[in-house]
Design an enzyme around this catalytic site. Structure first.
Site, PDB file in Angstrom:
ATOM      1  N   GLU A 133      -7.544   4.436   4.688  1.00 51.50           N
ATOM      2  CA  GLU A 133      -6.390   4.019   5.501  1.00 51.50           C
ATOM      3  C   GLU A 133      -6.136   5.126   6.514  1.00 51.50           C
ATOM      4  O   GLU A 133      -6.142   6.294   6.152  1.00 51.50           O
ATOM      5  CB  GLU A 133      -5.160   3.843   4.581  1.00 51.50           C
ATOM      6  N   GLU A 138       3.755   6.620  12.511  1.00 53.86           N
ATOM      7  CA  GLU A 138       4.585   6.371  11.337  1.00 53.86           C
ATOM      8  C   GLU A 138       5.772   7.330  11.317  1.00 53.86           C
ATOM      9  O   GLU A 138       5.653   8.481  11.723  1.00 53.86           O
ATOM     10  CB  GLU A 138       3.754   6.550  10.055  1.00 53.86           C
TER      11      GLU A 138
END
Ligand SMILES: *[C@@H]1O[C@H](CO)[C@@H](O)[C@H](O)[C@H]1NC(C)=O
Ligand SMILES: *[C@@H]1O[C@H](CO)[C@@H](O)[C@H](O)[C@H]1NC(C)=O
Ligand SMILES: *[C@@H]1O[C@H](CO)[C@@H](O)[C@H](O)[C@H]1NC(C)=O
Length: 324
Positions: A133, A138
């Site tokens: 991932e 974020e």
């Protein structure tokens, strides 16, 4: 003779770097036409009700125009009893990409108390964390610095010190350590996240991935150092630090074998509320009361909880014809 040899060598070195050609372009309606709206329960335990495409369109939570694509949280209604949480949107790309460059031109990202948006990529095959991932954008609540991270299977670490603008938060990418914190890099350039990002007209995020590693760059809208091929969406890009400058986050492969940790990834945009990260950091972010109550009862607090995308372009490597 010696000088001449040097002069002749220079262009060869410059051109030997890998260049990438445009493979897929997503602007406005392209997202509605081809991406997938995901409705599963948020795996990070958010107070979130991910709606399907039909609902997203009819509730105006996904809106395409010729120049942009917008995805937002419901900022009108209270959360009724029995609903999973505040209505929001999570979409994934139709295609999966291995070695590639992504260039995201973004006008606005979700921000505010309880929010936890992410722009990231995830192994198509999995199961997670197999195949890896990569989190490009974020953050939570009122954060103003972006956090980029990798999450992987075992035996993948990063050096503490690297050629990057950001600062190393953790060097352990293996999800079994530190409660799946991943190996993160916090950005140090101004305006990389949240309210300041939006107030400055957004900007560009780019990620390149290949045998040498995963590298992420950010340029705010009025940063004059943005490469022309990025700002203009040209058909070829050369993500070489000599041309693009030092990356904001660098994940070299010295102590993390690339082939065994990363395979073809889908691209994801999501926006969740509270949950594992935004919820646990809620109080210390200076947000009022209790995260879930806030989400349920304050729809107007989610006016700024939207993504507005100008374009997303994906480039794949050209044949590296030897010039010698
Ligand atoms: C839907 O959202 C768009 C973009 O924010 C806005 O211009 C439009 O007025 C909205 N439509 C309705 C019916 O709320
Ligand atoms: C861990 O990765 C390194 C290279 O990144 C490799 O040399 C080593 O064999 C790996 N160890 C195990 C146990 O897989
Ligand atoms: C060119 O690509 C081939 C295979 O894709 C690789 O083995 C070779 O090392 C590359 N050469 C250069 C100069 O990058």
């Amino acid at each position: 003779m010696f000088t001449l040899a040097l002069l002749l060598c220079l262009p060869v070195i410059a051109l030997a770097a890998t260049s990438y050609s445009i493979q897929d372009t997503y602007i406005g309606h392209d997202f509605l036409d081809t991406w997938n709206w995901e409705t599963a329960n948020d795996p990070t335990h958010g107070r979130t009700d991910y709606v399907d495409k039909k609902t997203a369109i009819s509730s105006n939570l996904s809106v395409a125009s010729d120049r942009s694509f917008l995805m937002r949280a419901d900022s009108v209604n209270m959360v009724p009893p029995g609903q999973r949480g505040r209505k929001s949107v999570r979409i994934s790309s139709p295609g999966a990409y291995g070695d590639s460059v992504l260039v995201l031109d973004l006008w606005h990202m979700p921000t505010g108390c309880a929010t936890w948006p992410a722009f990231w990529t995830l192994s198509k095959n999995g199961p997670w964390p197999h195949g890896g991932e990569t989190d490009v954008i974020e953050g939570v609540n009122n954060n103003i610095d972006n956090l980029a991270s990798l999450h992987t299977t075992g035996n993948c670490t990063m050096p503490q010190t690297r050629e990057q603008h950001g600062h190393t938060v953790s060097t352990q990418c293996d999800t079994r350590f530190n409660y799946n914190q991943g190996c993160g890099v916090s950005f140090t350039k101004p305006n990389s996240y949240g309210q300041p990002f939006n107030a400055n007209g957004g900007g560009w995020y780019a990620m390149s991935r290949g045998e040498r590693g995963i590298f992420i760059w950010f340029w705010s809208r009025y940063d004059s150092s943005v490469p022309l091929e990025v700002s203009q969406g040209l058909s070829t890009v050369n993500p070489d630090p000599d041309l693009w400058g030092k990356p904001d986050a660098a994940f070299p492969t010295d102590s993390c074998d690339y082939q065994s940790h990363f395979d073809a990834h889908n691209i994801v945009f999501d926006l969740t509320f509270c949950g594992d990260w935004a919820g646990s950091a809620y109080g210390s972010s200076g947000c009022p009361g209790n995260c879930i109550d806030f989400v349920d009862n304050n729809p107007r607090a989610f006016d700024e909880a939207y993504w507005e995308i100008s374009s997303l372009r994906i480039y794949t490597p050209n044949d590296n014809t030897s010039l010698l």
